[in-house]
Write a protein that holds these residues in place. Sequence first.
Motif, mmCIF file in Angstrom:
data_model
loop_
_atom_site.group_PDB
_atom_site.id
_atom_site.type_symbol
_atom_site.label_atom_id
_atom_site.label_comp_id
_atom_site.label_asym_id
_atom_site.label_seq_id
_atom_site.Cartn_x
_atom_site.Cartn_y
_atom_site.Cartn_z
ATOM 1 N N VAL A 1 42.031 -18.482 46.773
ATOM 2 C CA VAL A 1 41.540 -18.777 48.120
ATOM 3 C C VAL A 1 40.048 -18.469 48.211
ATOM 4 O O VAL A 1 39.260 -19.276 48.732
ATOM 5 C CB VAL A 1 42.352 -18.002 49.187
ATOM 6 N N VAL A 2 39.633 -17.315 47.704
ATOM 7 C CA VAL A 2 38.213 -16.960 47.732
ATOM 8 C C VAL A 2 37.412 -17.964 46.902
ATOM 9 O O VAL A 2 36.325 -18.394 47.304
ATOM 10 C CB VAL A 2 37.992 -15.510 47.233
ATOM 11 N N ASN A 3 37.941 -18.361 45.758
ATOM 12 C CA ASN A 3 37.276 -19.342 44.909
ATOM 13 C C ASN A 3 37.124 -20.673 45.655
ATOM 14 O O ASN A 3 36.053 -21.290 45.628
ATOM 15 C CB ASN A 3 38.063 -19.532 43.608
ATOM 16 N N ALA A 4 38.181 -21.117 46.327
ATOM 17 C CA ALA A 4 38.119 -22.364 47.089
ATOM 18 C C ALA A 4 37.097 -22.262 48.233
ATOM 19 O O ALA A 4 36.334 -23.202 48.480
ATOM 20 C CB ALA A 4 39.497 -22.713 47.641
ATOM 21 N N LEU A 5 37.064 -21.120 48.906
ATOM 22 C CA LEU A 5 36.081 -20.921 49.976
ATOM 23 C C LEU A 5 34.656 -20.924 49.426
ATOM 24 O O LEU A 5 33.724 -21.420 50.075
ATOM 25 C CB LEU A 5 36.367 -19.623 50.733
ATOM 26 N N HIS A 6 34.485 -20.389 48.218
ATOM 27 C CA HIS A 6 33.175 -20.405 47.570
ATOM 28 C C HIS A 6 32.753 -21.845 47.285
ATOM 29 O O HIS A 6 31.617 -22.240 47.575
ATOM 30 C CB HIS A 6 33.217 -19.575 46.281
ATOM 31 N N ILE A 7 33.661 -22.632 46.757
ATOM 32 C CA ILE A 7 33.369 -24.036 46.458
ATOM 33 C C ILE A 7 33.063 -24.805 47.745
ATOM 34 O O ILE A 7 32.126 -25.611 47.794
ATOM 35 C CB ILE A 7 34.533 -24.669 45.676
ATOM 36 N N MET A 8 33.829 -24.544 48.803
ATOM 37 C CA MET A 8 33.561 -25.194 50.092
ATOM 38 C C MET A 8 32.181 -24.820 50.619
ATOM 39 O O MET A 8 31.445 -25.680 51.123
ATOM 40 C CB MET A 8 34.635 -24.809 51.111
ATOM 41 N N SER A 9 31.828 -23.560 50.512
ATOM 42 C CA SER A 9 30.517 -23.102 50.983
ATOM 43 C C SER A 9 29.397 -23.765 50.200
ATOM 44 O O SER A 9 28.395 -24.208 50.773
ATOM 45 C CB SER A 9 30.406 -21.585 50.863
ATOM 46 N N ILE A 10 29.563 -23.837 48.901
ATOM 47 C CA ILE A 10 28.540 -24.467 48.065
ATOM 48 C C ILE A 10 28.439 -25.961 48.388
ATOM 49 O O ILE A 10 27.333 -26.517 48.459
ATOM 50 C CB ILE A 10 28.841 -24.240 46.570
ATOM 51 N N GLY A 11 29.588 -26.604 48.616
ATOM 52 C CA GLY A 11 29.567 -28.014 48.994
ATOM 53 C C GLY A 11 28.825 -28.243 50.298
ATOM 54 O O GLY A 11 28.000 -29.166 50.410
ATOM 55 N N ALA A 12 29.091 -27.417 51.287
ATOM 56 C CA ALA A 12 28.399 -27.532 52.579
ATOM 57 C C ALA A 12 26.912 -27.230 52.423
ATOM 58 O O ALA A 12 26.066 -27.907 53.026
ATOM 59 C CB ALA A 12 29.030 -26.590 53.600
ATOM 60 N N LEU A 13 26.590 -26.229 51.615
ATOM 61 C CA LEU A 13 25.188 -25.872 51.381
ATOM 62 C C LEU A 13 24.448 -27.016 50.705
ATOM 63 O O LEU A 13 23.388 -27.453 51.170
ATOM 64 C CB LEU A 13 25.101 -24.599 50.533
ATOM 65 N N LEU A 14 24.989 -27.512 49.609
ATOM 66 C CA LEU A 14 24.317 -28.564 48.861
ATOM 67 C C LEU A 14 24.194 -29.841 49.701
ATOM 68 O O LEU A 14 23.136 -30.474 49.714
ATOM 69 C CB LEU A 14 25.057 -28.841 47.551
ATOM 70 N N THR A 15 25.245 -30.197 50.419
ATOM 71 C CA THR A 15 25.198 -31.401 51.251
ATOM 72 C C THR A 15 24.127 -31.276 52.331
ATOM 73 O O THR A 15 23.316 -32.190 52.521
ATOM 74 C CB THR A 15 26.571 -31.663 51.902
ATOM 75 N N SER A 16 24.106 -30.165 53.033
ATOM 76 C CA SER A 16 23.124 -30.001 54.107
ATOM 77 C C SER A 16 21.698 -29.937 53.568
ATOM 78 O O SER A 16 20.782 -30.530 54.156
ATOM 79 C CB SER A 16 23.447 -28.776 54.965
ATOM 80 N N VAL A 17 21.510 -29.279 52.441
ATOM 81 C CA VAL A 17 20.171 -29.190 51.849
ATOM 82 C C VAL A 17 19.694 -30.569 51.393
ATOM 83 O O VAL A 17 18.555 -30.962 51.652
ATOM 84 C CB VAL A 17 20.151 -28.175 50.679
ATOM 85 N N VAL A 18 20.563 -31.311 50.714
ATOM 86 C CA VAL A 18 20.172 -32.636 50.230
ATOM 87 C C VAL A 18 19.854 -33.562 51.402
ATOM 88 O O VAL A 18 18.836 -34.271 51.376
ATOM 89 C CB VAL A 18 21.255 -33.234 49.301
ATOM 90 N N LEU A 19 20.681 -33.566 52.445
ATOM 91 C CA LEU A 19 20.394 -34.406 53.611
ATOM 92 C C LEU A 19 19.081 -34.008 54.284
ATOM 93 O O LEU A 19 18.288 -34.857 54.678
ATOM 94 C CB LEU A 19 21.549 -34.346 54.611
ATOM 95 N N MET A 20 18.846 -32.708 54.416
ATOM 96 C CA MET A 20 17.606 -32.224 55.008
ATOM 97 C C MET A 20 16.405 -32.659 54.160
ATOM 98 O O MET A 20 15.402 -33.160 54.680
ATOM 99 C CB MET A 20 17.662 -30.687 55.076
ATOM 100 N N ASP A 21 16.519 -32.487 52.865
ATOM 101 C CA ASP A 21 15.412 -32.826 51.964
ATOM 102 C C ASP A 21 15.175 -34.332 51.909
ATOM 103 O O ASP A 21 14.025 -34.775 51.832
ATOM 104 C CB ASP A 21 15.676 -32.256 50.571
ATOM 105 N N LEU A 22 16.246 -35.108 51.953
ATOM 106 C CA LEU A 22 16.080 -36.561 51.988
ATOM 107 C C LEU A 22 15.365 -36.991 53.261
ATOM 108 O O LEU A 22 14.535 -37.915 53.239
ATOM 109 C CB LEU A 22 17.429 -37.267 51.863
ATOM 110 N N ARG A 23 15.647 -36.318 54.379
ATOM 111 C CA ARG A 23 14.954 -36.625 55.639
ATOM 112 C C ARG A 23 13.470 -36.334 55.496
ATOM 113 O O ARG A 23 12.621 -37.095 55.944
ATOM 114 C CB ARG A 23 15.562 -35.804 56.794
#
Length: 154
Positions: A26-48
Amino acid sequence: MAEFLAGIEQLAFARWLKASFVAYPVVNALHIMSIGALLTSVVLMDLRICGAFRSLPHAAFVALLRHIALAAFAGALVTGSLLFSVKASTYAAMPIFLAKMTLILVAGVNFLVFTRFSRATGSGEPAGGTVLAVLSILLWTSVLFAGRFIGFFD
């Protein structure tokens, strides 16, 4: 240092994570979810910042994504620390883990530099912002890859 790392592995929550059939995944899955949200938001922000999504209001778009990125980073930090606690001695000795931590530090410095330039110029897109945005995408993508490689060099 070895005693300190061994001590982390003996903390109650680290022993609980090791012993639990459900907690570690569960902690591992939450870590992966957090990284996914982080990377997605950073990439969208940087693309903007690089010129994409011009039809969206810059300030609101970036502010929303920045809040998501910071919350996701906090989630990744907490869950990553929990995962680290299970094998602190092993991870601390791994060059790929140290590379991941270094990349996170450099990505954080890049963010602070961008923020400082933005405040100094009074603009959400300072001169050189595109270079910093591209660097951000490369750094956070590298963090993701380094993190995935940790499991293969164990």
